[in-house]
Design an enzyme around this catalytic site. Structure first.
Site, PDB file in Angstrom:
ATOM      1  CE  LYS A 116      37.776  49.690  41.736  1.00  0.00           C
ATOM      2  NZ  LYS A 116      36.909  48.837  41.101  1.00  0.00           N
TER       3      LYS A 116
HETATM    4  C1  LIG Z   1      35.319  48.078  40.992  1.00  0.00           C
HETATM    5  C2  LIG Z   1      34.855  47.210  40.254  1.00  0.00           C
HETATM    6  C3  LIG Z   1      33.412  47.125  39.315  1.00  0.00           C
HETATM    7  C4  LIG Z   1      33.247  47.878  39.476  1.00  0.00           C
HETATM    8  O1  LIG Z   1      32.314  48.783  38.880  1.00  0.00           O
HETATM    9  P1  LIG Z   1      31.957  49.781  39.884  1.00  0.00           P
HETATM   10  O2  LIG Z   1      32.360  51.329  39.659  1.00  0.00           O
HETATM   11  O3  LIG Z   1      32.038  49.860  41.300  1.00  0.00           O
HETATM   12  O4  LIG Z   1      30.655  49.305  38.852  1.00  0.00           O
HETATM   13  C5  LIG Z   1      34.009  45.698  38.682  1.00  0.00           C
HETATM   14  N1  LIG Z   1      34.725  44.793  37.728  1.00  0.00           N
HETATM   15  C6  LIG Z   1      36.144  45.331  38.481  1.00  0.00           C
HETATM   16  C7  LIG Z   1      36.963  44.268  38.634  1.00  0.00           C
HETATM   17  C8  LIG Z   1      36.263  46.322  39.579  1.00  0.00           C
HETATM   18  O5  LIG Z   1      37.751  46.152  40.187  1.00  0.00           O
END
Ligand SMILES: *Cc1c(COP(=O)(O)O)cnc(C)c1O
Length: 514
Positions: A116
């Protein structure tokens, strides 16, 4: 070229927005999602040439090609701040190759050790710059309160991204007792003068429902505007400004693979993404449209396999689906909000179709796409799921074979890539550092079942202490400083509130009054 504008997936926006406006708005008027009217393209040579620049410049180059309404110098400054020494490597998103054809794209070198950060180090800088410019131009006259409900990762990354940004405050709610020791300490020790963290009595659903009601409470929003000159906004992954930074790393990683001699210029690769809200994999799809030689997109699910079933059948169906808590919580999801953008694109941008499917999804909990859209979906995507046991087994196997530790989300993607791959090299998106999920990594390495209690000796350790033990035993250290030092940071936020909208609104007003 005329300045790029932003249309919406449901065709409700009559006057397309500028990039700055789309970033500040988040959601488009009428509930649709913003999409760039024109998706720019790069030649393979142009993509490969990106490898000669530092990451921040690669990002700036791609943003400029999208023709935003920021001045070039503003973009340069935003990217220099977003992708600098706040990351623990100058490569920003380095690639570790486990063998000739398996490349791990490490998206967790940012300040909170989760993918993120790739978006949330960039979006808040765009947001603050856009808001400040729009204020100076007299187009808006308010400041912002970013309100986030989180099950763990997003809240911390948003706090870190928005902290000390001018004209913005951020408040984050998480379920009391519903996050790990590491996640709790990451949020409760958050630095910054414009931040607040609340534990909410209830589960994540209560937090999210509470936040949604607050966003929709017109009386409260008016009160905020009148008394505080503040508008609510969200930092969630439906903001176009969160998608763009994710497109960057897919284009950039192809350039890197060619530069490092791992892929011949122009040769196709497949990409495998651990998927929740469909934001990350959608970014890879856009990177493909822009000219990155990506062949197939592998969508990896855990037990919550609604996306896998959708990609394999063309029917999105949550009428009879239980929400399963897994070791990869950021993929525990029933409604994937960014899928709406993907469907908009696959229908040739048909807002009528989207409106109808989204209505069905909301009212009937089920929709089926037409044959043509399904064929297009199948041309770009393949999907499979891996359950918690397979996830744990993969963590252990990859460690034993390569001396490399995957977090549970990345392990799900690794397993699915193994199943779906053909001849092409595969780029596996790795979305979190293993130490964010140390307990489950410990279980995986010691053949414990998902959910099984840790041995007493381990259970009494803090998250930091457990991570230190794992790092020592595996040689997969050091643990990133932001995670390793949590026990020594002062706890700043201990307030617990109820999850009903009144309690959230009261807490928000108190925060703004300071
Ligand atoms: C948010 C997240 C995901 C999923 O990503 P999306 O963009 O919502 O598909 C996968 N792995 C981790 C560790 C995340 O924080």
């Amino acid at each position: 070229m005329a300045q790029n504008r932003y249309i919406d997936t449901r065709g409700n926006v009559t006057e397309p927005a500028s990039f700055r406006q789309a970033v500040v708005d988040g959601l488009a008027e009428g509930g649709g999602l913003y999409v760039a009217e024109t998706i720019p393209t790069f030649t393979v040579d142009e993509i490969v040439a990106l490898a000669d620049m530092p990451y921040a410049q690669r990002a700036a180059t791609i943003y400029k090609r999208f023709d935003t309404d920021f001045a070039d110098e503003t973009i340069d400054a935003i990217m220099a701040g977003a992708y600098g020494d706040n990351f623990d490597t100058p490569d920003i998103a380095p690639i570790t190759s486990l063998d000739e054809n398996t490349h791990i794209l490490e998206l967790w070198h940012g300040p909170t050790s989760a993918f993120k950060d790739m978006a949330l180090q960039c979006l808040p800088r765009c947001f603050a710059a856009a808001a400040s410019e729009l204020r100076a131009e007299g187009k808006i006259d308010n400041e912002f309160l970013i309100l986030v409900a989180t099950s763990g990762d997003t809240g911390k990354a948003a706090l870190e991204g928005f902290r000390d940004r001018d004209g913005v405050k951020i408040g984050v709610m998480y379920p009391e007792g519903g996050v790990s020791d590491i996640q709790f300490k990451q949020m409760a020790t958050q630095a910054g003068d414009n931040v607040r963290v609340w534990a909410v009595r209830g589960n994540f659903d209560d937090c999210q429902t509470g936040a949604k009601i607050v966003f929709g409470d017109e009386e409260f929003n008016e009160r905020l505007a009148n008394e505080r000159k503040v508008a609510l906004s969200s930092a969630n992954s439906i903001n176009w400004g969160r998608l763009m930074p994710q497109i960057v790393y897919y284009v950039s990683s192809y350039a890197q693979l060619v530069h490092d001699g791992k892929v011949a210029a122009g040769a196709p690769i497949d990409v495998c993404v651990p998927t929740g809200n469909f934001g990350n994999i959608l970014a890879a799809w856009y990177a493909k449209q822009m000219g990155t030689p990506i062949d197939m997109l592998f969508c990896a699910s855990n037990e919550n396999r609604v996306l896998t079933d959708f990609i394999n059948t063309g029917t999105y169906d949550i009428t009879d689906r239980e929400f399963v808590l897994t070791p990869s919580p950021s993929m525990d999801i029933l409604v994937s909000s960014n899928l709406e953008r993907q469907l908009f694109e696959l229908t040739g941008r048909n807002p009528e179709a989207i409106k109808e499917w989204m209505r069905q999804q909301k009212e009937e909990k089920r929709f089926q796409v037409d044959a043509d859209t399904f064929a297009k979906l199948r041309a770009d995507f393949a999907s499979d799921s891996a359950d918690s046991r397979e996830c744990f087994a993969t963590i252990k196997e990859v460690y034993e074979k390569h001396g490399y530790l995957l977090d549970p989300h990345s392990a799900v993607a690794f397993k699915v890539a193994e199943r779906l791959r053909g001849q092409n090299p595969v780029l596996v998106a790795s979305t979190a550092h293993w130490a964010k999920f140390g307990e489950n990594v410990y279980r995986a390495l010691h053949d414990l079942e998902p959910g099984e209690p840790l041995p007493d000796e381990m259970a009494k350790l803090t998250g930091c202490e457990l991570n230190a033990r794992i790092a020592e035993a595996t040689g997969c250290g050091p643990v990133p400083a932001g995670l390793a030092e949590l026990d020594s940071r002062p706890i700043r936020f201990t307030q617990v509130i109820d999850g009903d909208p009144e309690a959230i609104e009261e807490a928000a007003m108190e925060f703004l009054a300071e």
